[in-house]
Design a protein around this motif. Structure first.
Motif, PDB file in Angstrom:
ATOM      1  N   ALA A 150       0.081  -2.334 -21.141  1.00  0.00           N
ATOM      2  CA  ALA A 150      -0.264  -2.699 -22.521  1.00  0.00           C
ATOM      3  C   ALA A 150      -0.204  -4.209 -22.725  1.00  0.00           C
TER       4      ALA A 150
ATOM      5  N   ASN B 106      -4.791   2.607 -18.154  1.00  0.00           N
ATOM      6  CA  ASN B 106      -3.585   3.166 -18.758  1.00  0.00           C
ATOM      7  C   ASN B 106      -3.387   4.613 -18.324  1.00  0.00           C
TER       8      ASN B 106
ATOM      9  N   THR C 289      -1.310   0.979 -25.788  1.00  0.00           N
ATOM     10  CA  THR C 289      -2.331   0.177 -25.110  1.00  0.00           C
ATOM     11  C   THR C 289      -3.526  -0.098 -26.016  1.00  0.00           C
TER      12      THR C 289
END
Length: 494
Positions: A103, A135, A145
């Motif tokens: 993130a 992710n 994220t």
């Protein structure tokens, strides 16, 4: 007068209420627009054709944005299908990204890219397919994220030399763009650092794993029925995942580099997106990820149709809504109220910031807010403040920062804003495994929260003096004209 002012603002309350209870923007925006037209007829005695002209004229101003939207969707589609996204994912994995760092990495990358491109919309469109699937592979938190890359994508749109909002907001306040950037530069970077710390700390607090993700294992865990749905809903995403597993040449990163270079050279947003699309096709043909021009044109058709099926239609209605609200001067009572109630210059400037946020909420478009509320803020400052030209220039710099920052970052905290609608549309399009909503973009958008809250607090308290180049003049160096008149009256009577 007060009742009439509230009546003019009532379409805002209707739009906000409908969005709050979960009404789709494609329903809420038309209903609010029709109601705004009724309010215009009653409050201003406007004729139907005048209302239509006001709405259409405002939508005309957004035509370039519509083309940018279509190009952004098309570039997202091409980046997924040609191997651009897969190459970046594989390089990132080779550098050791984990669920804890995905993130914050996405946040910093989108911040840099947005400065180079000058567009948050294009940055998010280019990076969403990369970081949302990355992710997935490393096992990160999808909401953290998506919030991180949404906030990062807005960073350059607020401070980039080639950003349209930066240029327009500075022009309205009659300040130089380079002076604006110098004024807010250290504050902006400070917000970036604080937000990055918060994002990383949140990933640790969530207990996300620290081991490096294995692309093959993560992709193999996708159920067969999900693959089938993914193939139907987003074939380009299937191509991206297969390319991650099989590998693509590293040179497929070049299209993204070309977009960066073009933006740094000052090319218009459409030109940057166009170069990204064309170069992804050329390199995709060399890499064998695209077999023919016909296949690639099919990707473009998908991107254009996705943009037109929801976000562009929604923006047209919101644009029409903003045009009517601007024509009836819905914010005039508020500006009069501000000038009559503030007690010092800092309170006036703080109120300008609040006015920018309210305008953003009402018009649901940051550019509409900049061009509608910007002149009101300038007039409020010029008409009410006694100061030297140098001091007034610093106040105008703050107004320009208000218009841009509270427009771009403020939009990230307004569920019915066109920005949020675009982000939800892009995220849903490139990652159909998750159903995204407005609050999913807002929940972890630390950059927007930090920027909006700090800008208002620093202005009101005077703590902006602790940030280099960011302080604005205040009493006794500058004064409200009404306070000077009161003192003169007292002297004459005594």
């Amino acid at each position: 007068m007060f009742v009439n002012g509230l009546f003019k603002l009532s379409p805002v309350f209707l739009l906000a209420g409908m969005m709050f209870v979960g009404t789709d923007a494609l329903v809420a925006a038309p209903v609010a627009t029709v109601y705004a037209a009724i309010v215009a007829m009653i409050s201003e005695k406007m004729k139907f054709q005048e209302i239509v002209d006001s709405a259409v004229e405002n939508v005309k101003e957004m035509q370039l944005v519509f083309f940018i939207l279509m190009a952004a969707y098309a570039m997202a589609e091409s980046f997924m299908a040609t191997g651009v996204g897969a190459s970046i994912i594989n390089v990132a994995l080779s550098l050791g990204l984990t669920a804890k760092t995905i993130a914050v990495t996405g946040f910093l990358v989108t911040s840099i890219l947005s400065i180079a491109t000058g567009t948050s919309w294009g940055t998010f469109a280019a990076c969403a397919p990369i970081f949302l699937w990355l992710n997935h592979i490393v096992g990160g938190n999808i909401m953290l994220t998506v919030g991180a890359i949404a906030g990062g994508a807005c960073f350059g749109d607020n401070i980039g030399l080639i950003s349209d909002t930066t240029v327009v907001s500075s022009g309205i306040q009659r300040v130089e763009v380079v002076h604006r950037i110098k004024h807010q530069g250290i504050w902006s970077i400070s917000c970036l650092i604080v937000s990055a710390i918060l994002i990383f700390a949140t990933s640790i607090f969530m207990g996300l794993p620290s081991f490096m993700g294995n692309a093959g294992d993560a992709i193999n865990q996708i159920p067969a029925e999900v693959w089938a749905n993914l193939e139907e809903a987003r074939p380009a995403a299937v191509s991206l995942l297969n390319q991650v597993q099989e590998g693509v040449p590293v040179y497929m990163m070049i299209p993204l580099v070309i977009v960066l270079i073009a933006a740094i050279k000052g090319l218009p947003t459409l030109a940057c997106l166009g170069l990204g699309i064309v170069s992804s096709f050329v390199f995709g043909m060399f890499a064998g990820t695209i077999s023919s021009a016909g296949e690639f044109l099919g990707l473009m058709e998908t991107g254009f149709s996705d943009a037109g099926s929801w976000v562009i239609v929604m923006m047209m209605w919101v644009g029409a809504f903003g045009g009517i609200m601007g024509r009836i001067k819905a914010f005039a009572p508020i500006s009069k109220f501000i000038s009559s109630t503030v007690k010092n210059v800092r309170q006036l400037m703080f109120s300008n910031g609040i006015l920018a946020i309210l305008g953003n909420m009402a018009l649901a478009d940051e550019m509409a807010q900049i061009v509608t509320i910007g002149p009101i803020m300038k007039e409020l400052t010029d008409d009410n403040v006694e100061a030297t030209e140098e001091q007034m220039y610093k106040l105008r710099l703050r107004n320009a920062t208000f218009g841009d920052a509270l427009g771009v970052f403020g939009s990230q905290l307004i569920p019915w804003h066109v920005y949020i609608g675009f982000y939800v549309g892009i995220a849903s399009a490139v990652y159909p495994l998750q159903e995204f909503g407005a609050m999913d973009i807002i929940r972890y958008n630390f950059m927007a929260m930090v920027a909006v809250s700090s800008l208002l607090i620093l202005t009101l308290t005077g703590w902006d003096r602790f940030i280099p180049n960011f302080a604005i003049p205040s009493e006794p160096d500058v004064k409200l004209k009404k306070n000077i008149n009161v003192k003169e009256t007292v002297k004459k009577t005594s």
